[in-house]
Design an enzyme around this catalytic site. Structure first.
Site, PDB file in Angstrom:
ATOM      1  N   HIS A 253     -40.632  16.862 -36.646  1.00 52.89           N
ATOM      2  CA  HIS A 253     -41.838  16.244 -37.369  1.00 52.89           C
ATOM      3  C   HIS A 253     -42.790  17.795 -38.040  1.00 52.89           C
ATOM      4  O   HIS A 253     -42.790  18.507 -36.978  1.00 52.89           O
ATOM      5  CB  HIS A 253     -42.672  15.553 -36.526  1.00 52.89           C
ATOM      6  CG  HIS A 253     -43.731  14.777 -37.221  1.00 52.89           C
ATOM      7  ND1 HIS A 253     -44.756  15.238 -37.742  1.00 52.89           N
ATOM      8  CD2 HIS A 253     -43.651  13.413 -37.697  1.00 52.89           C
ATOM      9  CE1 HIS A 253     -45.726  14.157 -38.413  1.00 52.89           C
ATOM     10  NE2 HIS A 253     -44.855  13.070 -38.494  1.00 52.89           N
ATOM     11  N   GLU A 308     -39.785   7.228 -36.259  1.00 48.87           N
ATOM     12  CA  GLU A 308     -38.818   6.668 -36.585  1.00 48.87           C
ATOM     13  C   GLU A 308     -37.728   6.605 -36.036  1.00 48.87           C
ATOM     14  O   GLU A 308     -36.767   5.459 -35.894  1.00 48.87           O
ATOM     15  CB  GLU A 308     -38.450   7.483 -38.034  1.00 48.87           C
ATOM     16  CG  GLU A 308     -39.513   7.985 -38.831  1.00 48.87           C
ATOM     17  CD  GLU A 308     -40.341   6.550 -39.604  1.00 48.87           C
ATOM     18  OE1 GLU A 308     -39.577   5.448 -39.193  1.00 48.87           O
ATOM     19  OE2 GLU A 308     -41.191   6.678 -40.097  1.00 48.87           O
TER      20      GLU A 308
END
Length: 363
Positions: A253, A308
């Site tokens: 991320h 996710e």
């Protein structure tokens, strides 16, 4: 003049909506821990909090929920437009088209009522298009159900199980807002021109359509499928992917340098789903293995599971089709987008960054 590719580490706005600490792995909504809200609050509580700046009283929550319910049904003109759109249109394109056609009293600055109308109508549009894509008639909203339960009902035509409602509620709460991501930034840039709220949301939808932003859960499912169908061990397959330079979807991320706090919360939620113990253990095992291998192949990068990864696991457990993943994300993120547009309007200055020319020069 300072140049930062992708605007990395460039502050473009002040906000009271959310705060992210990538080093510590925390996410705050208006001062509240998002993880804790996912465990204890309903989606309506969090939507009210983000849009209004404070948690609602019981009376305020009842009024807010009732208002959303009255705004859920599709107007007749949108039903006609939905029926007229090409059937092979993607759900994201259909959603953007229908939102852009959703008329009402709009102007500048955007009003709370406009935001609530969009929060209420997005799930109805997504579910209606999902059913049309399957050759079925749209299912009308059920005013006896809360926001999340009604969304699941409109998708399937069946009253959802309590565990499924709780799981999807947690996911939608945890993805309702996440700082100055690409789609939120797009919405604020559009809003800074004093365009209407619908235009800003349509811009956000366009940004979210990209694979690097809204398509990640589908990529995680592809990773799960590759592992489940491979003739080799999970470790061998993951090593081969990394040696080919492939990205492991669901890991890494731009902000978090530790495990995404939203992933931690969703891992716990997945445990609550009935008959998912085997799938959960497989997902956790893959996460641990992938994290170890990423540390080996990409030392210093601090690549961990993001939201996710477990979002894909929950979507799979709920039997939601991959084409529904990104639009379902919109069901929650529209709250964050609207909150940012309203905030932008309260102290507005048009966004106008500079560029650094690096092309040919005259002789």
């Amino acid at each position: 003049m300072l140049y930062a590719k992708g605007l990395e580490n460039v502050v473009v706005a002040e906000t009271t909506i959310s705060a992210i600490d990538g080093e510590q792995g925390t996410l705050l909504y208006r001062g509240y821990q998002a993880e804790e809200l996912a465990k204890s609050a309903d989606f309506e509580d969090v939507a009210y909090l983000l849009l209004n700046g404070q948690r609602p009283t019981e009376a305020e929550k009842d009024d807010f929920s009732t208002a959303l319910k009255t705004m859920r049904p599709l107007p007749d003109d949108l039903k006609k437009l939905l029926a007229a759109l090409p059937k092979d249109l993607s759900m994201m394109d259909a959603l953007r088209t229908l939102i852009s056609s959703y008329t009402g009293k709009e102007g500048w600055p955007p009003q709370q009522q406009e935001a609530m109308r969009l929060v209420a109508i997005v799930p109805t549009i997504v579910a209606a298009w999902a059913n049309r894509s399957c050759g079925k008639d749209a299912i009308e909203p059920d005013p006896s159900l809360n926001h999340v339960a009604n969304y699941l009902y409109m998708l399937t035509g069946e009253k959802p199980h309590a565990a499924h409602i709780r799981a999807l509620s947690a996911y939608l709460i945890l993805t309702a807002e996440h700082g100055m991501n690409a789609s939120t930034f797009a919405a604020r840039v559009i809003a800074s021109t004093e365009a209407d709220l619908r235009s800003a949301i349509c811009g956000a939808l366009g940004a979210l359509k990209g694979r690097l932003h809204g398509g990640a859960p589908t990529g995680v499912l592809e990773l799960f499928s590759d592992i489940q169908t491979a003739d080799t061990s999970s470790e061998t397959l993951l090593r081969e992917k990394l040696e080919r330079g492939e990205r492991l979807m669901g890991f890494g991320h731009r902000v978090y340098k530790t495990t995404d706090p939203r992933a931690n919360a969703l891992r716990e939620v997945l445990k609550s789903l009935n008959n998912q113990e085997t799938f959960l253990s497989e997902a956790v095992a893959i996460e641990q293995l992938a994290t170890q291998l990423l540390a080996e192949y990409k030392p210093g990068r601090q690549l961990h599971a993001n939201v996710e990864y477990y979002a894909a696991a929950i979507m799979e457990a709920l039997r939601l089709k991959p084409d529904w993943f990104t639009p379902t994300f919109c069901v929650s993120r529209v709250v964050g987008w609207c909150s940012h547009v309203i905030e932008q309007s309260q102290d507005n200055r048009i966004m106008r960054p500079q560029q650094q020319y690096c092309g040919p020069k005259p002789d």
